[in-house]
Design an enzyme around this catalytic site. Sequence first.
Site, PDB file in Angstrom:
ATOM      1  N   GLU A  45     -10.654  33.781   6.154  1.00 35.77           N
ATOM      2  CA  GLU A  45     -11.934  33.850   5.462  1.00 35.77           C
ATOM      3  C   GLU A  45     -12.638  35.165   5.821  1.00 35.77           C
ATOM      4  OE1 GLU A  45     -15.915  31.059   4.868  1.00 35.77           O
ATOM      5  OE2 GLU A  45     -14.856  30.991   6.785  1.00 35.77           O
ATOM      6  N   LYS A  69     -15.394  28.373  -2.621  1.00 35.30           N
ATOM      7  CA  LYS A  69     -15.740  27.392  -1.589  1.00 35.30           C
ATOM      8  C   LYS A  69     -16.825  26.428  -2.074  1.00 35.30           C
ATOM      9  CE  LYS A  69     -17.132  27.441   3.331  1.00 35.30           C
ATOM     10  NZ  LYS A  69     -17.565  28.365   4.411  1.00 35.30           N
ATOM     11  N   CYS A  78     -12.434  27.101   5.123  1.00 30.18           N
ATOM     12  CA  CYS A  78     -13.202  26.858   6.342  1.00 30.18           C
ATOM     13  C   CYS A  78     -13.937  25.512   6.390  1.00 30.18           C
ATOM     14  CB  CYS A  78     -14.150  28.026   6.577  1.00 30.18           C
ATOM     15  SG  CYS A  78     -14.792  28.117   8.279  1.00 30.18           S
TER      16      CYS A  78
END
Length: 269
Positions: free
Chosen positions: A43, A113, A156
């Site tokens: 990331e 995300k 993440c």
Amino acid sequence: MKEYTVAAVQMNSQPDLDLNLEQAYGFIKEAAGKEATLVALPENFAFLGKLDARLEESEKISVQAEKFLADTAREFGIYLLGGSYPVLSASGKVFNRSTLISPDGSTLASYDKIHLFDVDLEGGESYRESDYVQPGENEPVTYKSEDLGIIGLSVCYDLRFPELYRVLSKNGAELLAVPSAFTRTTGKDHWHPLLRSRAIENTCYVVAPAQTGLHGKSRKTYGHSLVIDPWGSVLADAGEDTGIIYGRCDPKHLEEVRRSIPSLKHRQL
């Protein structure tokens, strides 16, 4: 899905785009030289600084990051997971986007995300990702490749939401990608058990390239990039240093684990 080698790159990205791309290029070249079919970056591989700086520089970062990913994948003839980088949205915020690039440099899949990191940790450590990041649509993304099998994309903080990975597995995922910049505070207690759980409960391989060390003046990430097999066994752990780890994704082993523990077939919900 064929048997292949996946490489997870562990980086120490800074608020310096050129330096980060140079660092990433060296690692990708090394992994390609060891015949990795898929190389995964963490990331924020292209820029890791304060969120407001990432927003201000987002257009420059995204243009250069996307060109870098396409050119580098094409140069080495590999599949390349561009962990994540900021892409300006219509709202004025940025998407935190992960992309899968083919060996010819084309984009195969992209994922923005969904879950945003808004937390207050002990010791005054605080993050408000939603101040600058626009969440993606609640649409899980998988991509099917003859070489790689079916890959499920995530980033993440998504790791803490098992329902996302259940949908990815229902959609056929065999490898779960979790590029991350996990904080050191949470990583020391949660990183390994969460990743192993996602592998075990979905009987999938997991590749989790991560950031490590100090970024700028205060942000610290945990490192410990991992490659995990469908049984939950850790095939490789990068520790706290920058570098590359490798694992073999074996369709026969995947089939054996799913035959031994057929939990995906036993789901009732």
